[in-house]
Design an enzyme around this catalytic site. Structure first.
Site, mmCIF file in Angstrom:
data_model
loop_
_atom_site.group_PDB
_atom_site.id
_atom_site.type_symbol
_atom_site.label_atom_id
_atom_site.label_comp_id
_atom_site.label_asym_id
_atom_site.label_seq_id
_atom_site.Cartn_x
_atom_site.Cartn_y
_atom_site.Cartn_z
ATOM 1 C CG HIS A 198 9.960 8.225 0.561
ATOM 2 N ND1 HIS A 198 10.490 8.087 -0.705
ATOM 3 C CD2 HIS A 198 10.996 8.030 1.419
ATOM 4 C CE1 HIS A 198 11.780 7.807 -0.610
ATOM 5 N NE2 HIS A 198 12.104 7.768 0.659
ATOM 6 C CG ASP A 241 0.378 9.270 -3.906
ATOM 7 O OD1 ASP A 241 1.226 8.985 -3.038
ATOM 8 O OD2 ASP A 241 -0.053 8.452 -4.732
#
Length: 462
Positions: free
Chosen positions: A157, A365
């Site tokens: 993730h 991110d």
């Protein structure tokens, strides 16, 4: 149909009469588990004096959760240590903050072994396993050593760092080699996947074949790009709920006719909050005519408060926001409203809808679901403008956002001015294209794409 076993560091347990909490990931995994009659396994978040391997089973809304408690030393070394002080900064390109301690690595290995020991008796031969995120990279290897011959997938993730950064980790090759125990490994973006291929090819001698197949010795894995989304339909509905409408009205009333810029980020150095404040300060300095026409609302719930680097960023943001407000505020206007607490998804949906600009500017991110939530919450007739970092995984999908380099205060300042002056027809056009992506590649699409790839794979022998 095969049963699905999801494994993650923490487990989200739904409460009777409530929807699954924990955001889009929890919603997607609960849906998959209800469809397949599976188990969600992981740490309870609780600490025990001595690890026993006791499993606490719960069943709510058709989902069975199985959780274990960890010792305080486990939490210190595995979670606060290796996961959050070694892997997290390294994978977000902050090797200056990464701490390489043998006891951290030892605790990480020990907890993954405890997960494997405890989970193995729960696995049936036909089960399919889906392991989530950087806390559990070597878990698949541990399960294979204990005889698991099941289909097994892993999804990351967060970003995957470039080869030269990753090799600062002393045990990098050994850790990466454990990923070859899985059948399918998923990444959010092609960039992260390419960085993984570069490392295993150049440093480990793996053979990169077409169609995402990688061979290392006698092991073969398939790698896929599979960007996670939000539960778009649910979030659109949340933006129209009574609590959202109340939050929207409260924000409109408190804005006193001014345009609001919204930022919602966990308090983390990867989110670029200091850089965002500096870019906003540059905007105030360069455009004095706009000062009382706009304000920034930054919501930043604290996280990992026991880690020194997180304490430092909180102190830095407190100081920076105070300095900017001291320099530019007036009797009837405060440039920055800085809030250190979290809010429910429906309240946030109303706040997003009230904001003329959504500012999502992480330094790095893996995806960033706030960007997609901001888009989903907008009024189609009068949508706001998303300012998005080029270094967020979401930038690969939300190409109609105003893409920026968050390290440049000038570029952030220019983007704010562009967004404030953007005509309605251009705002609508940009929003429509982004919303189409948010709806089509939602969290259900992500889950189905990964599990389809996993079901189509051949299980790796134990």
């Amino acid at each position: 149909m095969s049963r699905l076993i999801v494994v993650s560091n923490r487990v989200t347990t739904p409460k009777a009469g409530h929807t699954a909490s924990g955001g889009g990931l929890a919603v997607a995994l609960h849906a998959a588990l209800r469809e397949n009659g599976g188990i969600w396994f992981g740490w309870s978040g609780e600490v025990t004096d001595q690890f026993t391997g006791h499993i606490n089973f719960q069943r709510e809304q058709g989902v069975t959760t199985a959780t274990i408690d960890l010792e305080e030393q486990d939490v210190d070394e595995y979670y606060n240590g290796y996961a959050n002080r070694t892997l997290w900064p390294l994978f977000h390109y902050r090797i200056d903050l990464a701490e390489y301690e043998r006891e951290f690595a030892g605790g990480y290995e020990r907890v993954n072994e405890r997960f494997a020991d405890t989970l193995t008796p729960l696995i049936d031969p036909a089960d399919v396993l889906w392991v989530q995120d950087y806390h559990l990279l070597p878990l698949g290897e541990g399960l294979r050593r204990r005889g698991a011959a099941n289909r097994m997938g892993f999804f990351l993730h967060i970003p995957w760092p470039p080869r030269r950064l990753l090799y600062t980790l002393p045990e990098a090759a050994d850790l990466v080699r454990t990923l070859f125990a899985y059948d399918v490994v998923g990444f959010h973006t092609q960039e992260w996947l390419s960085s993984f291929e570069d490392f295993v090819g150049a440093e480990m001698g793996a053979v990169i074949e077409p169609d995402g197949v990688i061979r290392l010795g006698d092991r073969t894995i398939r790698v896929i790009v599979c960007p996670i989304g939000i539960d778009a339909a649910e979030f659109v509905a949340a933006s129209k709920s009574p609590r959202a409408r109340l939050a929207h009205r409260q924000m409109r009333d408190s804005a006193v006719g001014r345009d609001m810029i919204i930022g919602v980020d966990r308090l983390d150095y990867s989110k670029g909050l200091e850089e965002r404040f500096l870019g906003y300060e540059r905007f105030l300095r360069d455009h004095p005519e706009e000062r009382k026409e706009v304000f920034l609302l930054q919501i930043a719930p604290p996280s990992r408060g026991e880690v020194a680097s997180y304490q430092k960023i909180r102190a830095g943001l407190d100081s920076l926001s105070g300095r900017i407000n001291g320099a530019y505020a007036d009797l009837d206007w405060t440039p920055i409203r800085y809030v250190n607490q979290g809010y429910s998804r429906d309240v946030l949906a109303g706040v997003y809808r009230a904001a003329r600009i959504g500012m999502v500017t992480p330094l790095r991110d893996g995806m960033n679901l706030v960007a997609k939530e901001y888009v989903a919450a907008q009024d189609p007739d009068d949508p706001g403008v998303l300012i998005l970092s080029r270094f967020a995984g979401a930038a690969a999908q939300l190409t109609e956002a105003v893409l920026v380099n968050p390290y440049s205060a000038e570029e952030l300042s220019d983007a704010i001015l562009l967004a404030l002056r953007m005509p309605l027809d251009e705002r609508q056009r940009r929003w429509r294209k982004m919303m189409d992506n948010v709806l089509s590649e939602d969290v259900g699409w992500w889950r189905q794409r990964f599990t389809d790839a996993l079901m189509a794979s051949e299980a790796t022998p134990a």
